[in-house]
Design a protein around this motif. Structure first.
Motif: not given
Length: 267
Positions: A186-188, A194, A231, A169, A172-174, A176
């Protein structure tokens, strides 16, 4: 990579190897047999002790790998430990195969089986990773969990149908999540969902490990090492194409260490 700069690698046929000269030469310091190549985890506690952890047992060295205590007794119940995380103030988290998470707040004197995440069947923990955003992430055979208090409580993040082998992670709290047979997911946060890393998954199937270095994210895959500097929007190969990379680590100076089960360690 140990806090003192020594480099340890877990290799399925060799056991544990060590380099004291930044990867120029390697020495086998612990022989183990019967491991699968992505089963052996190398973990360091806050004192610098080295732990070789897999379902076959825990071996520990207190002298930088010179000598080892086989089947090190951490006072755990009869469970198969897959990986460990050492926090502060005596906290240790043990991920297990089929028994979810065990937690100790007194350096392993006593343990409790953490009831969350609550499932009809206990989870198998594949990885415990501290993100650069300060959250602890748990990859399991039924998705991803996060903790903002270093393992005290957990939030389920999803991916119920996925086995998650590696997590990273960024600031920016993305998030993987490297999965078995389903590539990178991926979580954005801005989308609150996801999504498949389409720019990467066209070339790979399994992602064994994810690492953050600076503003870049690296993935160890079944087709080499890939990197993204935006990202996860785009990905490029950085080497070892057509090789399965089962383990990946990056030193404080940016040196990349990769293990290929069929041929050994690369830098």
């Amino acid at each position: 990579v140990a806090p003192n700069g020594a480099i340890f690698g877990g290799a399925n046929r060799l056991g544990v190897t060590r380099s004291l000269d930044n990867g120029a030469t390697w020495q086998t310091v612990l022989s183990r047999s019967g491991e699968r190549e992505n089963d052996l985890h190398i973990v360091f506690d806050n004192s610098g002790a080295v732990y070789a952890v897999s379902k076959l047992g825990i071996d520990c060295s207190f002298d930088n790998g010179e000598t080892w205590t086989k089947n090190y007794d951490m006072n755990l119940p009869d469970v198969k430990v897959t990986t460990l995380y050492f926090g502060t103030n005596g906290r240790i988290i043990a991920g297990t195969s089929g028994d979810s998470i065990f937690l100790s707040d007194n350096n392993g004197t006593t343990w409790r089986n953490y009831p969350e995440p609550e499932k009809e069947e206990a989870l198998s923990v594949e990885t415990l990773e501290l993100g650069v955003n300060g959250l602890l992430y748990v990859g399991t055979d039924h998705g991803v969990y996060s903790s903002d208090d270093y393992g005290g409580t957990y939030e389920y993040l999803g991916l119920e149908e996925y086995t998650v082998l590696g997590i990273a992670a960024d600031t920016d709290d993305n998030v993987y999540a490297g999965t078995q047979a389903n590539g990178l997911i991926q979580y954005r946060p801005e989308r609150e969902e996801w999504e498949s890393a389409s720019g990467l998954n066209s070339d790979i199937t399994t992602v064994y490990a994810c690492r953050i270095y600076g503003s870049s994210v690296y993935c160890a895959t079944d087709n080499g090492i890939y990197m993204s500097t935006d990202s996860g929007d785009t990905w490029s190969s950085v080497g070892l194409e057509n090789n399965r990379i089962s383990q990946l680590d990056i030193s404080a100076t940016g040196d990349i260490f990769a293990f290929v089960p069929e041929s050994g360690l690369y830098m």
